[in-house]
Each structure stands twice: as structure tokens, then as C-alpha cells.
Design a protein around this motif. Structure first.
Motif, PDB file in Angstrom:
ATOM      1  N   GLY A  32       0.799  -1.222   0.000  1.00 19.75           N
ATOM      2  CA  GLY A  32       0.000   0.000   0.000  1.00 19.75           C
ATOM      3  C   GLY A  32       0.828   1.268   0.000  1.00 19.75           C
ATOM      4  N   GLY A  33       2.118   1.136   0.243  1.00 22.11           N
ATOM      5  CA  GLY A  33       2.989   2.304   0.272  1.00 22.11           C
ATOM      6  C   GLY A  33       3.250   2.836  -1.120  1.00 22.11           C
ATOM      7  N   LYS A  34       3.310   4.151  -1.232  1.00 26.00           N
ATOM      8  CA  LYS A  34       3.579   4.778  -2.522  1.00 26.00           C
ATOM      9  C   LYS A  34       5.029   5.259  -2.586  1.00 26.00           C
ATOM     10  CE  LYS A  34      -1.262   5.792  -3.525  1.00 26.00           C
ATOM     11  NZ  LYS A  34      -2.267   6.828  -3.873  1.00 26.00           N
ATOM     12  N   HIS A  35       5.267   6.404  -3.203  1.00 29.96           N
ATOM     13  CA  HIS A  35       6.646   6.774  -3.543  1.00 29.96           C
ATOM     14  C   HIS A  35       7.443   7.388  -2.396  1.00 29.96           C
ATOM     15  CE1 HIS A  35       9.994   7.832  -6.093  1.00 29.96           C
ATOM     16  NE2 HIS A  35       9.898   9.095  -5.733  1.00 29.96           N
ATOM     17  N   PHE A  36       6.826   8.299  -1.665  1.00 30.33           N
ATOM     18  CA  PHE A  36       7.593   9.079  -0.678  1.00 30.33           C
ATOM     19  C   PHE A  36       7.639   8.353   0.671  1.00 30.33           C
ATOM     20  CE2 PHE A  36       6.325  12.144  -3.915  1.00 30.33           C
ATOM     21  CZ  PHE A  36       7.520  12.806  -4.150  1.00 30.33           C
ATOM     22  N   THR A  37       8.292   7.216   0.676  1.00 28.11           N
ATOM     23  CA  THR A  37       8.326   6.351   1.861  1.00 28.11           C
ATOM     24  C   THR A  37       8.958   7.006   3.091  1.00 28.11           C
ATOM     25  OG1 THR A  37      10.336   5.338   0.950  1.00 28.11           O
ATOM     26  CG2 THR A  37       8.247   4.197   0.562  1.00 28.11           C
ATOM     27  N   PRO A  38      10.007   7.834   2.971  1.00 34.97           N
ATOM     28  CA  PRO A  38      10.558   8.427   4.197  1.00 34.97           C
ATOM     29  C   PRO A  38       9.570   9.343   4.921  1.00 34.97           C
ATOM     30  CG  PRO A  38      12.166   8.524   2.436  1.00 34.97           C
ATOM     31  CD  PRO A  38      10.857   8.132   1.805  1.00 34.97           C
ATOM     32  N   GLU A  39       8.594   9.888   4.176  1.00 35.85           N
ATOM     33  CA  GLU A  39       7.600  10.761   4.794  1.00 35.85           C
ATOM     34  C   GLU A  39       6.372   9.991   5.245  1.00 35.85           C
ATOM     35  OE1 GLU A  39       8.459  15.070   2.812  1.00 35.85           O
ATOM     36  OE2 GLU A  39       7.391  13.646   1.524  1.00 35.85           O
ATOM     37  N   ASP A  40       5.988   8.966   4.493  1.00 31.55           N
ATOM     38  CA  ASP A  40       4.783   8.203   4.818  1.00 31.55           C
ATOM     39  C   ASP A  40       5.041   7.054   5.790  1.00 31.55           C
ATOM     40  OD1 ASP A  40       3.359   9.820   3.119  1.00 31.55           O
ATOM     41  OD2 ASP A  40       3.246   8.371   1.486  1.00 31.55           O
ATOM     42  N   HIS A  41       6.258   6.499   5.746  1.00 37.10           N
ATOM     43  CA  HIS A  41       6.579   5.313   6.557  1.00 37.10           C
ATOM     44  C   HIS A  41       7.940   5.466   7.236  1.00 37.10           C
ATOM     45  CE1 HIS A  41       3.161   3.114   4.818  1.00 37.10           C
ATOM     46  NE2 HIS A  41       3.494   3.712   3.687  1.00 37.10           N
ATOM     47  N   PRO A  42       8.112   6.531   8.019  1.00 36.12           N
ATOM     48  CA  PRO A  42       9.428   6.754   8.643  1.00 36.12           C
ATOM     49  C   PRO A  42       9.829   5.644   9.605  1.00 36.12           C
ATOM     50  CG  PRO A  42       7.778   8.226   9.590  1.00 36.12           C
ATOM     51  CD  PRO A  42       7.150   7.588   8.388  1.00 36.12           C
ATOM     52  N   ASP A  43       8.864   5.011  10.275  1.00 41.14           N
ATOM     53  CA  ASP A  43       9.209   3.930  11.190  1.00 41.14           C
ATOM     54  C   ASP A  43       9.834   2.755  10.439  1.00 41.14           C
ATOM     55  OD1 ASP A  43       8.248   5.362  13.340  1.00 41.14           O
ATOM     56  OD2 ASP A  43       6.306   4.354  13.388  1.00 41.14           O
ATOM     57  N   VAL A  44       9.252   2.406   9.311  1.00 37.07           N
ATOM     58  CA  VAL A  44       9.784   1.301   8.510  1.00 37.07           C
ATOM     59  C   VAL A  44      11.161   1.644   7.961  1.00 37.07           C
ATOM     60  CG1 VAL A  44       9.444  -0.081   6.423  1.00 37.07           C
ATOM     61  CG2 VAL A  44       7.492   0.450   7.894  1.00 37.07           C
ATOM     62  N   ILE A  45      11.295   2.853   7.415  1.00 37.33           N
ATOM     63  CA  ILE A  45      12.573   3.259   6.831  1.00 37.33           C
ATOM     64  C   ILE A  45      13.659   3.290   7.897  1.00 37.33           C
ATOM     65  CG2 ILE A  45      13.784   5.089   5.605  1.00 37.33           C
ATOM     66  CD1 ILE A  45      11.621   3.511   4.000  1.00 37.33           C
ATOM     67  N   ALA A  46      13.344   3.852   9.060  1.00 35.15           N
ATOM     68  CA  ALA A  46      14.331   3.904  10.146  1.00 35.15           C
ATOM     69  C   ALA A  46      14.692   2.501  10.619  1.00 35.15           C
ATOM     70  CB  ALA A  46      13.797   4.740  11.304  1.00 35.15           C
ATOM     71  N   GLU A  47      13.704   1.626  10.721  1.00 32.71           N
ATOM     72  CA  GLU A  47      13.971   0.258  11.165  1.00 32.71           C
ATOM     73  C   GLU A  47      14.924  -0.451  10.209  1.00 32.71           C
ATOM     74  OE1 GLU A  47      11.602  -3.947  12.047  1.00 32.71           O
ATOM     75  OE2 GLU A  47      10.464  -2.082  11.828  1.00 32.71           O
ATOM     76  N   GLU A  48      14.695  -0.288   8.913  1.00 33.88           N
ATOM     77  CA  GLU A  48      15.567  -0.942   7.933  1.00 33.88           C
ATOM     78  C   GLU A  48      16.970  -0.338   7.935  1.00 33.88           C
ATOM     79  OE1 GLU A  48      14.990  -3.731   6.088  1.00 33.88           O
ATOM     80  OE2 GLU A  48      13.235  -3.827   7.396  1.00 33.88           O
ATOM     81  N   ILE A  49      17.070   0.983   8.095  1.00 30.38           N
ATOM     82  CA  ILE A  49      18.401   1.601   8.182  1.00 30.38           C
ATOM     83  C   ILE A  49      19.122   1.131   9.433  1.00 30.38           C
ATOM     84  CG2 ILE A  49      19.636   3.783   8.482  1.00 30.38           C
ATOM     85  CD1 ILE A  49      17.571   5.097   6.665  1.00 30.38           C
TER      86      ILE A  49
END
Length: 289
Positions: free
Chosen positions: A246-263
Motif C-alpha cells: 500500500g505504500g507509494k513513492h515518498f516512503t521516508p515521509e509516509d513510513h518513517p518507522d519502517v525506513i528507520a527500522e531498515e536503516i
């Protein structure tokens, strides 16, 4: 998060910095800037986060006048920035155009990087997207758009790339002010005119040989950078890909928890590979994440 600035090779460069630890250099895309990562950086653990601003974008728009601001050249600017700050064994993270910059920089100087994170990044022949190609074809018109028309165009782009109207509105309020001046439309025209798919196509054959610890996260519903490109990148980099349904293009803004977890997981991979905190740049060569 503090905004820093420094003139490097005669070019004024800016970056936002937060935290301490492993150098983590984050690169944004179009039409954003370092603030793309505003919700991600506070969640990163054990890293000196440097959200670098591409030359000719956001607060560095003026620096892009009369300069090459292609994705390939941005990689050269990024490496010069890292040289000036003495950043080695850094983890590199990129979104959209910034992901292309990250791929090119890593291919050019693989031994100075400790890891690579990509999210909904340009790659191979995935770009420019049709709306950007249309702007390239009419760049003479784009540069003369009044602020109201330029804002509407950006609003439509952000709405297509965000999961919710609320996130798109916040993004517009964050990023449009840099374009809201007499040079804003001309800046957008310069940015789109500089986009050339050959920049990523040139490094594509070298991606499987990087052998860096790497991770990817991808908005599966992205209409701009399709999921199958992320899957191809993951295969070439021998890296896990976190699918954001369901995620679109701007993942760092829409899904910061996921992006931070993966980093953060990548930072742990880097520590395990012995490439953190001043380890020799070639230590752990050949290990994949």
C-alpha cells in the motif's frame, strides 16, 4: 536538527546533521530536500546522520544556476562533500534521484562505503517518469510558470506519490517554500532538464559487483518507481527488500518507522561486517548484507 553549510570546491553546500556514531549520508530526490528525512533521522540509532542537499535543490537552488546538476554530477558533488568532511566507511542512503546518486557514488568509490540503503530509488531505465518527461518537453514553458501554477503542479505530483492527502499536504508545506520565489519555476526547469536515464544505465552492470551490506524498502503501490525495479535491485545487490504494501513513492515521509527500522538493521549489518567506526575501508570486502 542543525542545518550546516560549507563552500566545497567553490560550491556552497548544505546538510542537516543529527546524532553521533557511524557516518550515515542520506540523499533526497525531486522535488524535495534534506527535510525529506525529517521524520526518519530522530529514529536512527548510533549514527552521525548527514542529510545532504543536492546542488540546485531546496536551499541550494541558487548554487545550481549555470552548473551541471545531473544525477551523475551530483554523485561527484557528494564525493567531494564527503572528502571535505573526511567521511569514510559511511553508510549511504538514497530515495528517488538520491538513490541513483547513491548507486553511482558507490560504484565509483566502492571501498569508501560501508553499506547502502535504497528506497523507491531511480535505477536502470526506470526514469524519468512520464510527467517529468512532459516537463522536459515543455521546459521553456515550465520556467515561466507563476508560483500558483507551479504549486498546483507540485501538489498534484505529491498527491500521486503519497499514501494520504494529509501526508501530501505536509510535504507540500515542507518543500514548496524553496520554489516559492522568482527563481522557483526556472529551478524546476533546470532540475528536470538535467535528468538523463543514461546516468543509471551506465552503472547498472557494476551493481552485482559492489558486494556491500545493503537493504532496500519499497512502497509496493508506487506508480513512479515500480516494485519490480526494487526487486531487480535487491537481486543485483544480494540484499533483502522490505515490501511496504500500500505504500507509494515518498516512503521516508509516509513510513518513517519502517525506513528507520531498515536503516538501523543495515547499521547493525555494517557493525557485524566490521566496517564501522574507522575500520579499514577494505575490511569485510565481499560480504553482502
Amino acid at each position: 536538527m542543525k542545518m550546516n553549510s560549507r563552500t566545497i570546491d567553490g560550491i556552497p553546500m548544505r546538510w542537516k546533521e543529527h546524532g553521533e556514531g557511524i557516518p550515515l549520508v542520506l540523499v533526497h530526490g525531486i522535488p524535495t530536500g534534506p527535510d525529506l528525512w525529517r521524520h526518519v533521522l530522530p529514529k536512527i540509532e548510533g549514527a552521525r546522520c548527514l542529510a545532504w542537499e543536492m546542488v540546485g535543490y531546496a536551499g541550494s537552488i541558487a548554487a545550481g544556476r549555470e552548473r551541471n546538476i545531473s544525477v551523475a554530477q551530483q554523485a561527484a558533488y557528494l564525493l567531494a562533500f564527503m572528502d571535505a568532511l573526511g567521511l569514510d566507511n559511511a553508510v549511504l542512503a538514497g530515495h528517488d534521484l538520491g538513490g541513483g546518486v547513491a548507486q553511482i557514488a558507490a560504484v565509483r568509490e566502492r571501498d569508501r562505503f560501508a553499506g547502502l540503503f535504497l528506497t523507491n530509488a531511480i535505477c536502470y531505465d526506470s526514469w524519468p517518469i512520464p510527467s517529468v518527461k512532459a516537463m522536459q518537453a515543455t521546459k521553456g514553458l515550465v520556467r515561466h510558470l507563476p508560483d500558483a501554477a507551479l504549486k498546483l503542479m507540485m501538489k498534484m505530483l505529491l498527491q500521486r506519490g503519497h499514501d494520504t492527502t494529509e501526508h501530501a499536504k505536509e510535504a507540500l508545506e515542507t518543500h514548496f517554500p524553496f520554489y516559492a520565489n522568482s527563481d522557483g519555476a526556472a529551478a524546476m526547469a533546470r532540475q528536470v532538464a538535467a535528468l538523463d536515464v543514461r546516468d543509471t544505465e551506465a552503472v547498472a552492470p557494476d551493481l552485482p559487483g559492489l558486494k556491500l551490506p545493503a537493504r532496500l524498502a519499497w512502497g509496493a503501490a508506487d506508480a513512479f518507481q515500480k516494485l519490480h525495479y526494487g526487486e531487480r535491485l535487491a537481486k543485483d545487490l544480494d540484499a533483502p527488500l522490505r515490501r511496504i504494501d500500500g505504500g507509494k513513492h515518498f516512503t521516508p515521509e509516509d513510513h518513517p518507522d519502517v525506513i528507520a527500522e531498515e536503516i538501523n538493521l543495515l547499521l547493525n549489518d555494517v557493525r557485524s561486517a566490521g566496517r564501522a567506526h574507522g575500520a579499514p575501508a577494505n575490511q569485510g570486502k565481499g560480504q553482502a548484507g
